[in-house]
Write a protein that holds these residues in place. Structure first.
Motif, PDB file in Angstrom:
ATOM      1  N   LEU A  69      37.172  67.227  15.147  1.00  0.00           N
ATOM      2  CA  LEU A  69      37.038  66.988  13.950  1.00  0.00           C
ATOM      3  C   LEU A  69      35.477  66.497  13.751  1.00  0.00           C
ATOM      4  O   LEU A  69      35.108  65.518  14.400  1.00  0.00           O
ATOM      5  CB  LEU A  69      37.892  65.963  13.163  1.00  0.00           C
ATOM      6  N   CYS A  70      34.662  67.113  12.810  1.00  0.00           N
ATOM      7  CA  CYS A  70      33.353  66.640  12.538  1.00  0.00           C
ATOM      8  C   CYS A  70      32.759  66.938  11.389  1.00  0.00           C
ATOM      9  O   CYS A  70      33.305  67.493  10.367  1.00  0.00           O
ATOM     10  CB  CYS A  70      32.412  67.506  13.721  1.00  0.00           C
ATOM     11  N   ALA A  71      31.820  66.265  10.739  1.00  0.00           N
ATOM     12  CA  ALA A  71      31.193  66.618   9.551  1.00  0.00           C
ATOM     13  C   ALA A  71      29.618  66.256   9.647  1.00  0.00           C
ATOM     14  O   ALA A  71      29.172  65.303  10.749  1.00  0.00           O
ATOM     15  CB  ALA A  71      31.918  65.568   8.411  1.00  0.00           C
ATOM     16  N   ALA A  72      28.965  66.408   8.389  1.00  0.00           N
ATOM     17  CA  ALA A  72      27.391  66.378   8.679  1.00  0.00           C
ATOM     18  C   ALA A  72      27.394  64.841   8.283  1.00  0.00           C
ATOM     19  O   ALA A  72      28.125  64.150   7.725  1.00  0.00           O
ATOM     20  CB  ALA A  72      26.686  67.292   7.586  1.00  0.00           C
ATOM     21  N   PRO A  73      26.129  64.071   8.818  1.00  0.00           N
ATOM     22  CA  PRO A  73      26.009  62.635   8.362  1.00  0.00           C
ATOM     23  C   PRO A  73      25.896  62.410   7.049  1.00  0.00           C
ATOM     24  O   PRO A  73      26.503  61.321   6.413  1.00  0.00           O
ATOM     25  CB  PRO A  73      24.626  62.479   9.161  1.00  0.00           C
ATOM     26  N   PHE A  74      25.340  63.455   6.227  1.00  0.00           N
ATOM     27  CA  PHE A  74      25.063  63.236   4.803  1.00  0.00           C
ATOM     28  C   PHE A  74      26.374  63.378   4.133  1.00  0.00           C
ATOM     29  O   PHE A  74      26.717  62.260   3.171  1.00  0.00           O
ATOM     30  CB  PHE A  74      24.476  64.669   4.194  1.00  0.00           C
ATOM     31  N   TYR A  75      27.526  63.859   4.775  1.00  0.00           N
ATOM     32  CA  TYR A  75      28.865  63.746   3.805  1.00  0.00           C
ATOM     33  C   TYR A  75      29.463  62.520   4.246  1.00  0.00           C
ATOM     34  O   TYR A  75      30.068  61.890   3.499  1.00  0.00           O
ATOM     35  CB  TYR A  75      29.634  64.887   4.585  1.00  0.00           C
ATOM     36  N   LEU A  76      29.498  62.065   5.321  1.00  0.00           N
ATOM     37  CA  LEU A  76      30.021  60.916   5.714  1.00  0.00           C
ATOM     38  C   LEU A  76      29.365  59.599   4.998  1.00  0.00           C
ATOM     39  O   LEU A  76      29.804  58.617   4.651  1.00  0.00           O
ATOM     40  CB  LEU A  76      29.808  60.629   7.303  1.00  0.00           C
ATOM     41  N   GLU A  77      27.805  59.682   4.892  1.00  0.00           N
ATOM     42  CA  GLU A  77      27.083  58.853   3.918  1.00  0.00           C
ATOM     43  C   GLU A  77      27.709  58.657   2.442  1.00  0.00           C
ATOM     44  O   GLU A  77      27.955  57.541   1.988  1.00  0.00           O
ATOM     45  CB  GLU A  77      25.740  58.982   3.921  1.00  0.00           C
ATOM     46  N   CYS A  78      27.994  59.821   2.141  1.00  0.00           N
ATOM     47  CA  CYS A  78      28.498  59.995   0.643  1.00  0.00           C
ATOM     48  C   CYS A  78      29.911  59.507   0.394  1.00  0.00           C
ATOM     49  O   CYS A  78      30.350  58.772  -0.479  1.00  0.00           O
ATOM     50  CB  CYS A  78      28.426  61.247   0.199  1.00  0.00           C
ATOM     51  N   TYR A  79      30.958  59.774   1.433  1.00  0.00           N
ATOM     52  CA  TYR A  79      32.146  59.452   1.327  1.00  0.00           C
ATOM     53  C   TYR A  79      32.922  58.865   2.140  1.00  0.00           C
ATOM     54  O   TYR A  79      34.087  58.665   2.132  1.00  0.00           O
ATOM     55  CB  TYR A  79      32.836  61.177   1.239  1.00  0.00           C
ATOM     56  N   GLY A  80      32.256  58.188   3.268  1.00  0.00           N
ATOM     57  CA  GLY A  80      32.742  57.524   4.074  1.00  0.00           C
ATOM     58  C   GLY A  80      33.324  58.199   5.334  1.00  0.00           C
ATOM     59  O   GLY A  80      33.737  59.353   5.205  1.00  0.00           O
ATOM     60  N   THR A  81      33.409  57.305   6.415  1.00  0.00           N
ATOM     61  CA  THR A  81      33.986  57.995   7.606  1.00  0.00           C
ATOM     62  C   THR A  81      35.675  57.715   7.750  1.00  0.00           C
ATOM     63  O   THR A  81      35.744  56.642   7.867  1.00  0.00           O
ATOM     64  CB  THR A  81      33.248  57.516   8.917  1.00  0.00           C
ATOM     65  N   THR A 113      31.761  76.403   9.398  1.00  0.00           N
ATOM     66  CA  THR A 113      30.675  75.674   9.979  1.00  0.00           C
ATOM     67  C   THR A 113      29.436  75.504   9.170  1.00  0.00           C
ATOM     68  O   THR A 113      28.928  74.530   9.146  1.00  0.00           O
ATOM     69  CB  THR A 113      30.381  76.182  11.497  1.00  0.00           C
ATOM     70  N   ASP A 114      29.010  76.496   8.409  1.00  0.00           N
ATOM     71  CA  ASP A 114      27.763  76.317   7.793  1.00  0.00           C
ATOM     72  C   ASP A 114      28.134  75.577   6.736  1.00  0.00           C
ATOM     73  O   ASP A 114      27.202  74.651   6.178  1.00  0.00           O
ATOM     74  CB  ASP A 114      27.353  77.660   6.991  1.00  0.00           C
ATOM     75  N   TRP A 115      29.318  75.545   5.945  1.00  0.00           N
ATOM     76  CA  TRP A 115      29.731  74.472   4.880  1.00  0.00           C
ATOM     77  C   TRP A 115      29.560  72.901   5.528  1.00  0.00           C
ATOM     78  O   TRP A 115      29.143  72.235   4.682  1.00  0.00           O
ATOM     79  CB  TRP A 115      30.845  74.696   4.279  1.00  0.00           C
ATOM     80  N   ALA A 116      30.086  72.984   6.559  1.00  0.00           N
ATOM     81  CA  ALA A 116      30.199  71.689   7.090  1.00  0.00           C
ATOM     82  C   ALA A 116      28.786  71.124   7.485  1.00  0.00           C
ATOM     83  O   ALA A 116      28.232  69.816   6.925  1.00  0.00           O
ATOM     84  CB  ALA A 116      30.967  71.521   8.506  1.00  0.00           C
ATOM     85  N   LEU A 117      27.774  71.861   7.958  1.00  0.00           N
ATOM     86  CA  LEU A 117      26.363  71.424   8.190  1.00  0.00           C
ATOM     87  C   LEU A 117      25.673  71.382   6.841  1.00  0.00           C
ATOM     88  O   LEU A 117      24.903  70.520   6.963  1.00  0.00           O
ATOM     89  CB  LEU A 117      25.712  72.804   8.944  1.00  0.00           C
ATOM     90  N   SER A 118      26.066  71.882   5.578  1.00  0.00           N
ATOM     91  CA  SER A 118      25.533  71.550   4.611  1.00  0.00           C
ATOM     92  C   SER A 118      26.042  70.413   3.632  1.00  0.00           C
ATOM     93  O   SER A 118      25.803  70.227   2.674  1.00  0.00           O
ATOM     94  CB  SER A 118      25.473  72.503   3.508  1.00  0.00           C
ATOM     95  N   GLY A 119      26.983  69.715   4.554  1.00  0.00           N
ATOM     96  CA  GLY A 119      27.638  68.402   3.795  1.00  0.00           C
ATOM     97  C   GLY A 119      28.859  68.700   2.994  1.00  0.00           C
ATOM     98  O   GLY A 119      29.085  67.961   1.909  1.00  0.00           O
ATOM     99  N   ARG A 120      29.423  69.837   3.117  1.00  0.00           N
ATOM    100  CA  ARG A 120      30.490  70.177   1.894  1.00  0.00           C
ATOM    101  C   ARG A 120      32.094  69.674   2.613  1.00  0.00           C
ATOM    102  O   ARG A 120      32.908  69.652   1.997  1.00  0.00           O
ATOM    103  CB  ARG A 120      30.794  71.390   1.978  1.00  0.00           C
ATOM    104  N   GLY A 121      32.316  69.052   3.847  1.00  0.00           N
ATOM    105  CA  GLY A 121      33.427  68.707   4.348  1.00  0.00           C
ATOM    106  C   GLY A 121      33.515  68.469   5.714  1.00  0.00           C
ATOM    107  O   GLY A 121      32.480  68.683   6.519  1.00  0.00           O
ATOM    108  N   ILE A 122      34.756  68.287   5.928  1.00  0.00           N
ATOM    109  CA  ILE A 122      35.272  67.981   7.667  1.00  0.00           C
ATOM    110  C   ILE A 122      35.680  69.273   8.016  1.00  0.00           C
ATOM    111  O   ILE A 122      36.753  70.038   7.374  1.00  0.00           O
ATOM    112  CB  ILE A 122      36.128  67.070   7.725  1.00  0.00           C
ATOM    113  N   ILE A 123      35.298  69.666   9.287  1.00  0.00           N
ATOM    114  CA  ILE A 123      36.026  70.907  10.148  1.00  0.00           C
ATOM    115  C   ILE A 123      36.746  70.486  11.296  1.00  0.00           C
ATOM    116  O   ILE A 123      36.567  69.413  11.845  1.00  0.00           O
ATOM    117  CB  ILE A 123      34.797  71.777  10.493  1.00  0.00           C
TER     118      ILE A 123
END
Length: 300
Positions: free
Chosen positions: A165-177, A228-238
């Motif tokens: 399971l992984c996500a972009a750092p930007f997503y985790l900064e915005c929504y928490g880990t 994967t592209d969406w995850a890289l752009s900070g849209r969610g977790i894959i």
């Protein structure tokens, strides 16, 4: 053998649901494929398809004829396969399918190497994250990543693939880990969805055993690379096989989450109808691909 070729066209049109798609599989234009069907109907003096502007479907007679036509072609293929075993140069067409990401990164680069070794063999490679049925879709070899379906097909395993399971750092900064599996229920999860897709839910390994999570999100697709592209752009977790996102994890573009409770691993393998292994070119192709994939695909 014009009649046999017409049978092949008829069978592919039934299986693909359109004259255009069936003809394309056989490298025929829609006009040529349509003429083959008309010639067959004229010879048999029956209508094999109901035609409308939006749909093509076999008639009752067409469905009955399809069952027999498939048996004729299968018997002919088995006879040709038996004879090819006496030759040092296998020849003919192999229909292959694979998931998009795995197909582009690992399967497609190996195809020219196989054809270089066996130049009389032609490969028809179809890439799609929608899992095809080797029997009904006329596929000789289907590469799969996931839980193998219960079926009468044979499975040759390439390897077991850890998932992450992984996500972009930007997503985790915005929504928490997420700190525990249940936290995923309040996050945007990016899902691979198509009819009969196995990823309408995720299964994680926990100390108490596998845990099923009916996750959700605003984004889903039938193309794993899009996720994967969406995850890289900070849209969610894959939820991905680790080898598919290893480079992004190494670069820091994606960050692994919940490493102590990862998704259940996937099986990477190839499915094929049992009778196809009697064909020397299919057997050689499967052996070649498995050997090369085990060497090429990262296993950590």
């Amino acid at each position: 053998m014009p009649y046999v070729e017409s049978l092949r066209v008829f069978v592919r049109v039934v299986e693909r649901g359109s004259i255009t798609a069936g003809g394309r599989d056989l490298r025929l234009t829609p006009a040529v494929a349509s003429n083959r069907i008309k010639e067959l109907e004229h010879r048999l003096d029956v209508r094999l398809f109901n035609r409308t502007t939006r749909k093509l479907s076999p008639t009752a007679v067409g469905r009955e004829f399809y069952a027999h036509a498939r048996k004729v072609l299968e018997t002919l293929e088995e006879a040709e396969a038996a004879i090819s075993g006496f030759s040092n140069q296998p020849k003919g067409v192999i229909h292959v399918t694979a998931p998009l990401g795995v197909g582009k990164r690992f399967i497609s680069p190996l195809v020219p190497r196989f054809v270089d070794a066996y130049p009389k063999v032609s490969i028809r490679l179809h890439l799609s994250d929608r899992r095809l049925d080797p029997v009904t879709d006329g596929v000789d070899v289907a590469f799969v990543v996931g839980r193998p379906p219960d079926s009468n097909l044979k499975l040759r395993k390439v390897m077991e693939c850890p998932r992450v399971l992984c996500a972009a750092p930007f997503y985790l900064e915005c929504y928490g880990t997420p700190q525990k599996p249940d936290d995923l229920m309040s996050h945007a999860c990016l899902l691979l969805r198509y009819p009969r897709s196995p990823e309408y839910y995720w299964r994680l390994e926990t100390p108490e055993g596998p845990q099923r999570l009916d996750v959700a999100g605003s984004y889903d697709s039938d193309d794993g690379d899009v996720l994967t592209d969406w995850a890289l752009s900070g849209r969610g977790i894959i939820n991905k096989p680790r080898f598919e996102v290893a480079a992004h994890l190494a670069s820091g573009a994606l960050v692994e989450i919940l490493p102590d409770t990862p998704p259940l691993p996937s099986t990477f393998g190839c499915l094929y109808p049992h009778r196809r292994l009697q064909d020397s070119k299919v057997r050689l192709f499967i052996d070649f691909m498995i050997e090369q994939l085990r060497a090429d695909v990262p296993q950590t």
